[in-house]
Design a protein around this motif. Sequence first.
Motif, PDB file in Angstrom:
ATOM      1  N   PRO A 196       0.824  -1.200   0.000  1.00 15.21           N
ATOM      2  CA  PRO A 196       0.000   0.000   0.000  1.00 15.21           C
ATOM      3  C   PRO A 196       0.861   1.253   0.000  1.00 15.21           C
ATOM      4  O   PRO A 196       1.939   1.280   0.575  1.00 15.21           O
ATOM      5  N   ARG A 197       0.391   2.281  -0.668  1.00 15.86           N
ATOM      6  CA  ARG A 197       1.083   3.565  -0.683  1.00 15.86           C
ATOM      7  C   ARG A 197       0.360   4.506   0.259  1.00 15.86           C
ATOM      8  O   ARG A 197      -0.855   4.477   0.358  1.00 15.86           O
ATOM      9  N   ALA A 198       1.129   5.366   0.901  1.00 13.27           N
ATOM     10  CA  ALA A 198       0.525   6.402   1.729  1.00 13.27           C
ATOM     11  C   ALA A 198      -0.124   7.431   0.807  1.00 13.27           C
ATOM     12  O   ALA A 198       0.386   7.714  -0.275  1.00 13.27           O
ATOM     13  N   VAL A 199      -1.261   7.955   1.221  1.00 10.84           N
ATOM     14  CA  VAL A 199      -1.953   8.974   0.446  1.00 10.84           C
ATOM     15  C   VAL A 199      -1.971  10.255   1.265  1.00 10.84           C
ATOM     16  O   VAL A 199      -2.379  10.250   2.429  1.00 10.84           O
ATOM     17  N   GLU A 200      -1.513  11.329   0.663  1.00  7.88           N
ATOM     18  CA  GLU A 200      -1.537  12.640   1.310  1.00  7.88           C
ATOM     19  C   GLU A 200      -2.490  13.519   0.517  1.00  7.88           C
ATOM     20  O   GLU A 200      -2.328  13.696  -0.691  1.00  7.88           O
ATOM     21  N   VAL A 201      -3.492  14.072   1.195  1.00  7.82           N
ATOM     22  CA  VAL A 201      -4.446  14.975   0.560  1.00  7.82           C
ATOM     23  C   VAL A 201      -4.051  16.398   0.924  1.00  7.82           C
ATOM     24  O   VAL A 201      -3.885  16.721   2.105  1.00  7.82           O
TER      25      VAL A 201
ATOM     26  N   GLU B  27       4.807  10.706  -5.441  1.00  8.41           N
ATOM     27  CA  GLU B  27       5.975  11.364  -4.866  1.00  8.41           C
ATOM     28  C   GLU B  27       6.692  10.321  -4.023  1.00  8.41           C
ATOM     29  O   GLU B  27       6.363  10.122  -2.853  1.00  8.41           O
ATOM     30  N   GLY B  28       7.607   9.603  -4.641  1.00  2.38           N
ATOM     31  CA  GLY B  28       8.267   8.495  -3.958  1.00  2.38           C
ATOM     32  C   GLY B  28       7.263   7.398  -3.663  1.00  2.38           C
ATOM     33  O   GLY B  28       6.544   6.946  -4.541  1.00  2.38           O
TER      34      GLY B  28
ATOM     35  N   THR C  13       1.377   8.981  -2.543  1.00  2.63           N
ATOM     36  CA  THR C  13       0.526   9.559  -3.570  1.00  2.63           C
ATOM     37  C   THR C  13      -0.037  10.853  -3.014  1.00  2.63           C
ATOM     38  O   THR C  13      -0.580  10.872  -1.901  1.00  2.63           O
ATOM     39  N   VAL C  14       0.109  11.937  -3.773  1.00  2.00           N
ATOM     40  CA  VAL C  14      -0.391  13.242  -3.354  1.00  2.00           C
ATOM     41  C   VAL C  14      -1.614  13.565  -4.194  1.00  2.00           C
ATOM     42  O   VAL C  14      -1.562  13.499  -5.423  1.00  2.00           O
ATOM     43  N   VAL C  15      -2.719  13.892  -3.512  1.00  2.00           N
ATOM     44  CA  VAL C  15      -3.964  14.275  -4.194  1.00  2.00           C
ATOM     45  C   VAL C  15      -4.253  15.722  -3.825  1.00  2.00           C
ATOM     46  O   VAL C  15      -4.326  16.067  -2.645  1.00  2.00           O
ATOM     47  N   LEU C  16      -4.408  16.571  -4.837  1.00  2.00           N
ATOM     48  CA  LEU C  16      -4.670  17.995  -4.635  1.00  2.00           C
ATOM     49  C   LEU C  16      -6.149  18.264  -4.890  1.00  2.00           C
ATOM     50  O   LEU C  16      -6.662  17.932  -5.967  1.00  2.00           O
TER      51      LEU C  16
END
Length: 190
Positions: free
Chosen positions: A7-12, A27-28, A31-34
């Motif tokens: 699993p990948r970490a998700v940053e909102v 991002e490495g 996962t970055v969600v804007l």
Amino acid sequence: MSADPSPRAVEVRRSARRRRTVSAYREGERTVVLIPARMSEAEEKRWVGVMLDKLAAQETKRTLGDAELTERAERLSEQYFGSRARPRSVRWVTNQNTRWGSCTPAEGSIRLSHRLQGMPEYVVDYVLLHELAHLLVPGHGARFWQLLEAYPKTERARGYLEGVVAAERLPAPTAPAPAIPSSVPAARDE
């Protein structure tokens, strides 16, 4: 069923300047969600799912070559079968239009249909695991299906493939009759 093995970490990240658009990128290992700052938690949750699916689809469309496919098979064998399934060759083929994959245990060869290219990773992984399992157990008996129980997305992948087959069997949609422009008077019987 166990969790996804990687699993990948998700940053909102919320932005007051962002009004309507949602975007995402890797991002490495994260996962970055804007998203727009005004978005509700329910909308955020829905859009995170949508964007994760889009990223996964984009990444899957980068076609794996035969060498990468072999590496993937080896990694899956290690993860799910303790490296007991050892294929000698794994490759894409274009002559399998009714099967997703095939295996010749005596040769240790696995062939995957080119039709899998562009499908989600979990589907390709399932078909690879299915064929790897045939290196250990011929046929589709209880022992064979026990091996595949270790893969948490077996049922999901099978459902996806069943949906693809069902969609292929649907009749092609017919084009609707062209509408008569409103500026042209309709013909009248006299």
